[in-house]
Design a protein around this motif. Structure first.
Motif, short mmCIF file in Angstrom:
data_model
loop_
_atom_site.label_atom_id
_atom_site.label_comp_id
_atom_site.label_asym_id
_atom_site.label_seq_id
_atom_site.Cartn_x
_atom_site.Cartn_y
_atom_site.Cartn_z
N ASP A 1 0.82 -1.05 -0.04
CA ASP A 1 -0.02 -0.08 0.08
C ASP A 1 0.77 1.40 0.05
O ASP A 1 0.99 1.98 1.16
N GLY A 2 1.47 1.62 -1.17
CA GLY A 2 2.49 2.51 -1.15
C GLY A 2 3.44 2.43 -2.58
O GLY A 2 3.26 1.45 -3.28
N GLY A 3 4.09 3.35 -2.78
CA GLY A 3 5.10 3.58 -3.63
C GLY A 3 6.56 2.94 -3.37
O GLY A 3 6.74 1.84 -2.89
N ARG A 4 7.62 3.46 -4.01
CA ARG A 4 8.96 2.88 -3.90
C ARG A 4 9.36 2.59 -2.62
O ARG A 4 10.01 1.59 -2.54
N CYS B 1 4.95 -5.29 -6.09
CA CYS B 1 4.50 -4.12 -6.55
C CYS B 1 3.95 -3.06 -5.76
O CYS B 1 3.32 -3.58 -4.77
N GLY B 2 3.82 -1.90 -5.94
CA GLY B 2 3.19 -0.89 -5.04
C GLY B 2 2.21 -0.30 -5.76
O GLY B 2 1.90 0.03 -6.92
N MET B 3 1.18 0.07 -5.00
CA MET B 3 -0.10 0.73 -5.54
C MET B 3 0.05 2.43 -5.17
O MET B 3 0.01 2.95 -3.95
N VAL B 4 0.54 2.96 -6.33
CA VAL B 4 0.97 4.31 -6.21
C VAL B 4 -0.52 5.53 -6.07
O VAL B 4 -1.46 5.04 -6.87
N LYS B 5 -0.51 6.36 -5.22
CA LYS B 5 -1.80 7.17 -5.13
C LYS B 5 -1.61 8.52 -5.56
O LYS B 5 -0.38 8.84 -5.75
N ARG C 1 -3.57 5.52 -8.63
CA ARG C 1 -3.42 6.11 -10.03
C ARG C 1 -2.37 4.97 -10.90
O ARG C 1 -2.38 5.16 -12.03
N GLY C 2 -1.78 4.04 -10.42
CA GLY C 2 -0.80 3.31 -11.10
C GLY C 2 -0.31 2.18 -10.24
O GLY C 2 -0.35 2.20 -9.14
N ILE C 3 0.72 1.33 -10.88
CA ILE C 3 1.38 0.40 -10.10
C ILE C 3 2.87 0.67 -10.37
O ILE C 3 3.50 0.85 -11.29
N TYR C 4 3.50 0.61 -9.25
CA TYR C 4 5.10 0.83 -9.06
C TYR C 4 5.80 -0.68 -9.17
O TYR C 4 5.54 -1.46 -8.24
N ASN D 1 9.25 -2.74 -10.59
CA ASN D 1 10.68 -2.75 -11.17
C ASN D 1 11.28 -1.54 -11.56
O ASN D 1 11.62 -1.10 -12.56
N ASN D 2 10.89 -0.53 -10.37
CA ASN D 2 11.44 0.71 -10.43
C ASN D 2 10.85 1.74 -11.60
O ASN D 2 11.46 2.73 -12.02
N VAL D 3 9.61 1.31 -12.08
CA VAL D 3 8.73 1.89 -12.88
C VAL D 3 7.58 2.01 -12.66
O VAL D 3 6.95 1.14 -12.32
N GLU D 4 6.96 3.27 -12.62
CA GLU D 4 5.37 3.17 -12.36
C GLU D 4 4.59 3.24 -13.89
O GLU D 4 4.86 3.84 -14.79
N ILE D 5 3.77 2.11 -13.55
CA ILE D 5 3.09 1.69 -14.72
C ILE D 5 1.52 2.19 -14.61
O ILE D 5 1.01 1.91 -13.89
N PRO D 6 1.34 3.11 -15.75
CA PRO D 6 0.00 3.78 -15.56
C PRO D 6 -1.32 2.59 -15.91
O PRO D 6 -0.83 1.77 -16.64
#
Length: 664
Positions: free
Chosen positions: A487-490, A510-514, A521-524, A526-531
């Motif tokens: 529940d978060g990003g990087r 993976c992280g659930m980016v808010k 808003r997307g998934i973090y 392998n060091n990349v935010e996927i929209p």
């Protein structure tokens, strides 16, 4: 447990020619199929012989078998009972599975009591009471009970009568004319028992005498100008007719109890329709969804349904009418007869009214299947289809089990963690787990998450080791996920990857980016935010997982607070009690604002004195006043990501306004 080096050919030679049950396992130790056999030697060997004549389902199942085990029984009947129990317990993926797990209500009359009661019962127990049912609608049962109490004024209380007659006052039911108040001696035992006997006759379907009696009373009341009483009788007559209309006569020549069973199938979806006939009356119907595989015949589907359904119901009718003959019909009939204590006949009607009734059940099953086809497709899209979307976004070859974790706290004291599990796109609540943070002090979400993940996977590794040594059954932590969602990003993803690297475990994270509004808003990954498309089923599944993780963590945290187990860091400040703590939390939006406030600002808070304000200021500025307590807390709550330091120090480790809303 997984048996490394299991030689199937050698084990086949050891199989006994006796009846029993066999269990097929895959490489992950999951039971994928359970079956019974008259001769284990002959039946199990058939799976591993030439594929000629085998259905696609069996061929696929055999390709996943890593090893098998078996249990010998004394008879085919015992094997059948054991097979039913094992299928219900393990729900193997290649068995035809009954998806519904319904219970049916009964009406119970406590005839063993001097002043019997009439009530709803969820199960039929082996006691001296008399049971009517099962009924397919709880609403219909409640309507019937309401009518019974209005007509016959039977008590609902649990008073011990006649011992407690005259003690206390009559209840509201007496004043509402729904109880004759036997607790006060207003009705004799003989008259009360007559009323109970009339209830039994009413539930047995004898409505005509009652209707005639009520109509006579209504007419008499109208003649005497007692119009309110006449209206009451008229309403009772309408209620009786309403209940009576629910019981349709299906065979006037028979008063038997029977179930009529028919099905409709399309692809992997099947509907079984059951009509419940009791004492010659159709009291209701119900339908059941089953998951089937290509090549499953109606005979095998009906056999699977009958075994699973009647292994869990307390009532067995005298007869079963089927659409067509099923597999193992003779041995199933013997099993049902033994379970009932009397003979159960299984028939396939070929002509007359009985055949038309089976055809009617089949038409109803087809109708339900047609109506539910779109619903079933939508459900598949939102679960399995959503998983495929997520797997595609992350380039994962296979995705079935997802684990998500969350941390919840208030003011940084005694955080709790949650682990939720989704399998096949649906929550698997038996595998949910709660963690009370033990190693971390203060509002440090990263350190708390590190602890939760470490404890979860260390426990799993220990279970796997014990499983391999034969000292442990397969536990909830043994199965590792195909994907971990944070529940978060990087920052949160790096915490999880660090734990997995330390333990030598390779699981995608993976992280659930808010966004700024705290919406995904997307998934973090392998060091990349996927929209991701917010209209997609994959996005909706991620949202459900995220919301479920929050809900589970907060509910656990709330339960601890309710027990007085959680309090604020402000409680540790000398001179700050519950009232001043509440005033501080009301005046400031976060712990960070309290920390940065001056003594003059703190003095302006309601209820704060100059001494208490100074105490708060000194607590949060130990470098000026050498407060060893706070120094120790800060050292235990170091933040690894400077970009999220203020975020982690806010109320509950999240945006304070969001936490307040969720906690309230």
């Amino acid at each position: 447990m997984y048996k490394e080096g299991f030689d199937i050919e050698e084990e086949l030679k050891k199989l006994p020619g006796k009846p029993g049950v066999y269990l097929m396992h895959d490489k992950s130790d999951e039971i994928i199929y359970v079956g019974k056999a008259v001769s284990l030697k002959n039946r199990v060997r058939q799976y591993f012989q030439s594929s000629r004549g085998k259905t696609a389902k069996i061929q696929k199942m055999v390709s996943h078998i890593a090893y098998f085990e078996y249990i010998i029984t004394d008879s085919e009947m015992e094997a059948l009972v054991l097979e039913c129990n094992l299928i219900k317990e393990h729900r193997p993926r290649y068995n035809t599975m009954l998806m519904d797990d319904k219970g049916y209500p009964y009406i119970r009359i406590t005839v063993e009591e001097d002043y019997p009661r009439v009530m709803l019962a969820r199960t039929m127990k082996k006691d001296k009471s008399r049971y009517f049912g099962p009924y397919t609608s709880s609403g219909a049962v409640k309507d019937t009970l309401d009518l019974v109490h209005k007509l016959y004024q039977i008590r609902t209380c649990s008073r011990n009568l006649p011992r407690n007659i005259g003690k206390g006052r009559p209840c509201l039911n007496y004043h509402m004319k729904q109880c004759g108040a036997p607790c006060q001696g207003y009705v004799s035992k003989e008259d009360y028992q007559k009323g109970v006997q009339q209830v039994i006759e009413f539930l047995n379907g004898k409505y005509e005498p009652l209707l005639k009696e009520l109509e006579a009373k209504m007419n008499r009341a109208a003649e005497e100008l007692e119009f309110e009483e006449a209206i009451r009788y008229r309403e009772l007559i309408q209620s009786v007719k309403h209940v009576a209309q629910k019981q349709k006569i299906t065979d006037t020549s028979s008063q038997e109890d029977r179930d009529i069973i028919a099905m409709a199938q399309e692809g992997k979806d099947a509907i079984v329709q059951v009509f419940f006939v009791r004492e010659g009356k159709l009291i209701g119907r119900d339908h059941f969804h089953l998951t089937v595989a290509e090549g499953d015949t109606k005979a095998s589907i009906l056999s699977s349904f009958v075994k699973q359904f009647y292994s869990g119901t307390p009532f067995l009718p005298r007869e079963l009418f089927l659409q067509e003959e099923m597999e193992d019909m003779e041995v199933i009939g013997e099993w049902l007869s033994a379970k009932r204590g009397k003979r159960v006949q299984i028939r396939v009607p070929k002509k007359g009214e009985k055949e038309r009734l089976v055809e009617l059940a089949a038409k109803n099953a087809q109708m339900v299947l047609d109506q539910d086809r779109e619903k079933i497709k939508r459900e598949e899209l939102r679960t399995v289809g959503a998983l495929k979307q997520i797997a595609g976004w992350l380039s994962l070859p296979d995705l079935n089990r997802i684990e998500a974790f969350d941390i919840s706290n208030i003011s940084g004291f005694q955080s709790v963690g949650s682990m939720i599990v989704f399998e096949n796109g649906k929550p698997k609540r038996n595998d949910y787990r709660k963690f009370r943070i033990k190693w971390v002090q203060g509002a440090n979400d990263y350190a708390s998450m590190d602890e939760v993940l470490t404890r979860r996977f260390v426990h799993g590794l220990e279970e796997k080791k014990e499983l391999e040594e034969g000292n442990h059954d397969m536990g909830s932590f043994t199965r590792f996920p195909d994907l971990i969602m944070m529940d978060g990003g990087r920052g949160q993803v790096n915490v999880a990857l660090d734990v997995l690297n330390r333990l030598g475990i390779a699981i995608p994270v993976c992280g659930m980016v808010k966004d700024d509004h705290h919406r995904t808003r997307g998934i973090y990954f392998n060091n990349v935010e996927i929209p991701i498309d917010r209209r997609s089923e994959g996005f909706h599944l991620i949202t459900r997982i995220q919301d479920e993780a929050h809900r589970f963590a907060i509910e656990y945290h709330r339960s601890l607070r309710g027990k007085g187990s959680v309090h604020s860091v402000l409680d540790d400040i000398p001179g700050i009690g519950p009232k001043r703590r509440k005033a501080l939390m009301k005046a400031f939006s976060s712990l960070e604002e309290i920390k940065e406030a001056s003594t003059e600002t703190l003095c302006q808070v309601e209820g704060m004195t100059e001494a208490s304000a100074r105490s708060v200021y000194e607590f949060f500025h130990p470098q000026q006043f050498s407060n060893p307590l706070f120094t120790e807390q800060v050292s235990l709550a170091k933040i690894t990501d400077k970009d999220e330091q203020s975020h982690s120090l806010s109320l509950g480790g999240r945006d304070s306004s969001e936490e307040k809303e969720r906690e309230e």
